[in-house]
Enzyme design. Structure first.
Site, short mmCIF file in Angstrom:
data_model
loop_
_atom_site.label_atom_id
_atom_site.label_comp_id
_atom_site.label_asym_id
_atom_site.label_seq_id
_atom_site.Cartn_x
_atom_site.Cartn_y
_atom_site.Cartn_z
N SER A 11 8.04 -46.84 15.29
CA SER A 11 7.13 -47.77 14.81
C SER A 11 7.92 -48.27 13.36
O SER A 11 7.15 -49.15 12.67
CB SER A 11 5.76 -47.30 14.56
OG SER A 11 5.17 -46.65 15.43
N GLY A 12 9.12 -48.55 13.78
CA GLY A 12 10.01 -49.17 12.60
C GLY A 12 9.95 -50.63 12.87
O GLY A 12 8.95 -51.16 13.25
N GLY A 15 9.93 -51.62 16.64
CA GLY A 15 8.66 -51.13 16.95
C GLY A 15 7.29 -51.88 16.92
O GLY A 15 6.41 -52.34 17.72
N ASP A 34 5.21 -42.48 15.53
CA ASP A 34 6.27 -42.53 14.71
C ASP A 34 5.98 -40.91 13.97
O ASP A 34 5.06 -40.55 13.74
CB ASP A 34 6.53 -43.48 13.63
CG ASP A 34 7.70 -43.78 13.01
OD1 ASP A 34 8.54 -44.48 13.49
OD2 ASP A 34 8.29 -42.64 12.29
N ARG A 89 30.30 -42.71 14.18
CA ARG A 89 29.85 -43.26 15.33
C ARG A 89 29.25 -41.61 15.86
O ARG A 89 28.28 -41.67 16.65
CB ARG A 89 30.68 -43.74 16.07
CG ARG A 89 30.11 -44.56 17.18
CD ARG A 89 31.10 -45.15 17.99
NE ARG A 89 30.88 -46.31 18.79
CZ ARG A 89 31.22 -46.62 19.96
NH1 ARG A 89 32.60 -46.09 20.02
NH2 ARG A 89 30.85 -47.61 20.57
N ILE A 119 15.80 -48.79 23.49
CA ILE A 119 16.68 -49.71 22.68
C ILE A 119 17.50 -49.00 21.67
O ILE A 119 18.40 -49.37 21.09
CB ILE A 119 15.59 -50.60 21.76
CG1 ILE A 119 14.58 -51.22 22.95
CG2 ILE A 119 16.29 -51.59 20.78
CD1 ILE A 119 13.48 -52.24 22.30
N THR A 120 17.26 -47.67 21.57
CA THR A 120 17.96 -46.79 20.35
C THR A 120 19.38 -46.92 20.65
O THR A 120 19.82 -46.62 21.83
CB THR A 120 17.51 -45.32 20.38
OG1 THR A 120 16.14 -45.36 20.27
CG2 THR A 120 18.16 -44.78 19.27
N ASN A 121 20.13 -47.26 19.81
CA ASN A 121 21.65 -47.09 19.66
C ASN A 121 22.26 -45.78 19.52
O ASN A 121 21.46 -44.92 18.76
CB ASN A 121 22.28 -48.26 18.61
CG ASN A 121 22.15 -49.55 19.26
OD1 ASN A 121 22.26 -49.64 20.52
ND2 ASN A 121 21.91 -50.62 18.41
N HIS A 176 26.83 -52.48 25.72
CA HIS A 176 26.16 -53.18 24.50
C HIS A 176 27.20 -52.94 23.30
O HIS A 176 26.95 -51.82 22.72
CB HIS A 176 24.93 -52.62 24.00
CG HIS A 176 24.33 -53.32 23.13
ND1 HIS A 176 24.15 -54.56 23.08
CD2 HIS A 176 23.48 -52.95 22.18
CE1 HIS A 176 23.21 -55.05 22.02
NE2 HIS A 176 23.01 -53.92 21.38
N1 APR Z 1 10.47 -39.60 16.88
C1 APR Z 1 9.88 -40.68 16.40
N2 APR Z 1 10.47 -41.72 15.66
C2 APR Z 1 11.27 -41.37 14.97
C3 APR Z 1 11.92 -40.04 14.96
C4 APR Z 1 11.61 -39.03 16.10
N3 APR Z 1 12.08 -37.91 15.94
N4 APR Z 1 13.13 -40.26 14.08
C5 APR Z 1 13.00 -41.25 13.59
N5 APR Z 1 11.97 -42.16 14.10
C6 APR Z 1 11.59 -43.25 13.51
C7 APR Z 1 11.76 -43.68 12.14
O1 APR Z 1 10.91 -42.91 11.34
C8 APR Z 1 11.66 -45.11 11.96
O2 APR Z 1 10.30 -45.62 11.86
O3 APR Z 1 12.19 -44.30 14.45
C9 APR Z 1 11.90 -45.64 13.51
C10 APR Z 1 13.33 -46.67 13.65
O4 APR Z 1 12.74 -47.65 13.20
P1 APR Z 1 13.91 -48.48 12.34
O5 APR Z 1 14.52 -47.47 11.36
O6 APR Z 1 13.09 -49.74 11.65
O7 APR Z 1 14.89 -49.17 13.21
P2 APR Z 1 14.69 -50.45 14.12
O8 APR Z 1 15.43 -51.67 13.54
O9 APR Z 1 13.42 -50.42 14.47
O10 APR Z 1 15.74 -49.98 15.02
C11 APR Z 1 15.61 -48.90 16.17
O11 APR Z 1 17.11 -49.94 17.66
O12 APR Z 1 18.44 -51.43 17.94
C12 APR Z 1 18.36 -50.21 17.72
O13 APR Z 1 20.08 -49.46 16.27
C13 APR Z 1 18.95 -49.62 16.29
O14 APR Z 1 18.63 -47.48 17.00
C14 APR Z 1 18.07 -48.42 16.23
C15 APR Z 1 16.74 -48.58 17.07
#
Ligand code: APR
Length: 317
Positions: A11-12, A15, A34, A89, A119-121, A176
Site C-alpha cells: 500500500s505504498g 498501492g 501492507d 540487482r 508490478i514489483t520489480n 521491462h
Molecule cells: N508484504 C506486504 N507489503 C510489503 C512487504 C511484505 N512482505 N514488504 C514491503 N511491503 C510494502 C512496503 O511496506 C511498502 O509500503 O510494499 C510497499 C511498497 O511501496 P513503495 O515502497 O512505496 O513502492 P512503490 O513505489 O509502490 O513500488 C512498488 O513496484 O514499480 C515497482 O520497483 C517498484 O518494486 C517496486 C514496486
C-alpha cells in the site's frame, strides 16, 4: 450482485494510487494490505473520506492480515523494497523474491481464483516467481510493464508532434528494462504508422530514435527527478487498465508480461507481448510477424529476462 473485490498487496505509492483510481472507476471494494502497522488503515480511511466528494461507493479496508483478501477477484502486487544505493540487482532480487514467495502462498490460500497482476520489480522475474509459487494457472497471473512503457512512448510522441495523446497508439514488447522493444512500425497517430509520418515530414528517424531511447529509460528519468522514489501514477493507471479489462471482460489488446508456451519461439518464460485480457485472464497472446531487426532486439530482451529468472531461486515452474 456483490461488488468485485480488489486486493492490493503493498500500500505504498503505487498501492495507494491503485486504490484511488479503483474508487474513481468504481471497479469494486478495495482491500489495502501492507506490513506497516496502521499505514493501509490510514490510507483506507482517507480514501473513504474522499469518496463522498468524488461521489463513488467503494468500501476500503486497510489490514496487516492476509485473510482479508479472501475470495478477491483481482490481486495487484506491489509489495517489495526499492533498490537503495549500494544494493546490487541481485540483493534486490533476493529480498523481493522472499516477499513475493510469501505473497504467492497467501494468494494460493485465500484467493486461488483471482486474476493476479504483478508490478514489483524486477518485474519479469517476480511475475514468474509469483506464478510458480502460487500454483495459479498461467493465464491468471501476469505482469504490468508494457502498458506503462507504451503509454510513455505515446506521451513522448504526442508531445513531439503536438497532437492529442488519445490518437497515439503504441506497442512495446520484451522485458521491462533497458532492452524493451518499442515497435515503431506498429506505433501510429490515428492509424498512420510512424515510418509514414517520417515520409510526410512530421518527424525524422533521428527524432524517433530519441523517443525510443527516452522510453527505454523512462522509469529512470523519473527516479532521477523524484530522488526518493519511483513513478507511481502511470504504473498504477496501467495496472488498472488491465484489471478493468478483466473485470469488465473488455478484451482489450494490451502489452503485458505473459507466460509464453512457444509463442515467439519462447517456451516457459514470462515476457512482454501483446495479449487479449478478458474474463478468463490472459485469453490470447497475439503473435506478430517481426522483422529481422525487431526479432533480434526481442531475442536480446528475452535473453536478459532469462538471466534474471535464472538468478532467482526456484522462479521457474
Ligand atoms: N508484504 C506486504 N507489503 C510489503 C512487504 C511484505 N512482505 N514488504 C514491503 N511491503 C510494502 C512496503 O511496506 C511498502 O509500503 O510494499 C510497499 C511498497 O511501496 P513503495 O515502497 O512505496 O513502492 P512503490 O513505489 O509502490 O513500488 C512498488 O513496484 O514499480 C515497482 O520497483 C517498484 O518494486 C517496486 C514496486
Amino acid at each position: 450482485m456483490p461488488r468485485p473485490k480488489i486486493a492490493l498487496v503493498g500500500s505504498g505509492a503505487i498501492g495507494a494510487t491503485l486504490a484511488h483510481i479503483s474508487g474513481i472507476k468504481e471497479l469494486g471494494d478495495v482491500v489495502l494490505f501492507d506490513i506497516v502497522e496502521g499505514m493501509p488503515q490510514g490510507k483506507a480511511l482517507d480514501l473513504s473520506q474522499l469518496s463522498p466528494v468524488e461521489g463513488f461507493d467503494t468500501k476500503y479496508t486497510g489490514t496487516q492480515d492476509y485473510s482479508a483478501m479472501k475470495d478477491a477477484d483481482v490481486v495487484i502486487v506491489t509489495a517489495g523494497v526499492p533498490r537503495k544505493p549500494g544494493m546490487s540487482r541481485d540483493d534486490l532480487l533476493a529480498i523481493n523474491a522472499k516477499i513475493i514467495r510469501e505473497v504467492a502462498t497467501n494468494i494460493k490460500t485465500f484467493c486461488p481464483n483471482a486474476f493476479v497482476i504483478c508490478i514489483t520489480n524486477p518485474l519479469d522475474a517476480m511475475v514468474q516467481l509469483l506464478q510458480s509459487a502460487s500454483g495459479l494457472p498461467t493465464n491468471k497471473v501476469c505482469g504490468m510493464a508494457g502498458v506503462l512503457d507504451a503509454s510513455r512512448f505515446r506521451y513522448f510522441i504526442a508531445e513531439k508532434l503536438n497532437v492529442s495523446v488519445e490518437d497515439v497508439s503504441a506497442l512495446v514488447m520484451g522485458g521491462h528494462g533497458d532492452t524493451m522493444v518499442p515497435l515503431v512500425r506498429y506505433t501510429t497517430v490515428a492509424g498512420i504508422p510512424l515510418p509514414d509520418l517520417v515520409s510526410m515530414g512530421w518527424l525524422t528517424q533521428e527524432d524517433i530514435d530519441k523517443l525510443v531511447e527516452r522510453t527505454r529509460f523512462g522509469g529512470g528519468e523519473i527516479v532521477q527527478l523524484l530522488k526518493t522514489g519511483s513513478a507511481f501514477y502511470a504504473p498504477a493507471a496501467s495496472a488498472i487498465a488491465m484489471a478493468e479489462s478483466y473485470l469488465r471482460d473488455k478484451k482489450r489488446l494490451l502489452p503485458c508480461a505473459a507466460y509464453l508456451t512457444g509463442q515467439y519461439g519462447v517456451n516457459g518464460f514470462y515476457c512482454g507481448v501483446p495479449c487479449i485480457i478478458g474474463k478468463d485472464g490472459v485469453e490470447k497472446v497475439v503473435e506478430l510477424k517481426l522483422t529481422a531487426e525487431e526479432d533480434k532486439m526481442f531475442r536480446q530482451s528475452v535473453e536478459s529476462v532469462r538471466q534474471l529468472v535464472e538468478a532467482t531461486p526456484n522462479a521457474r515452474l
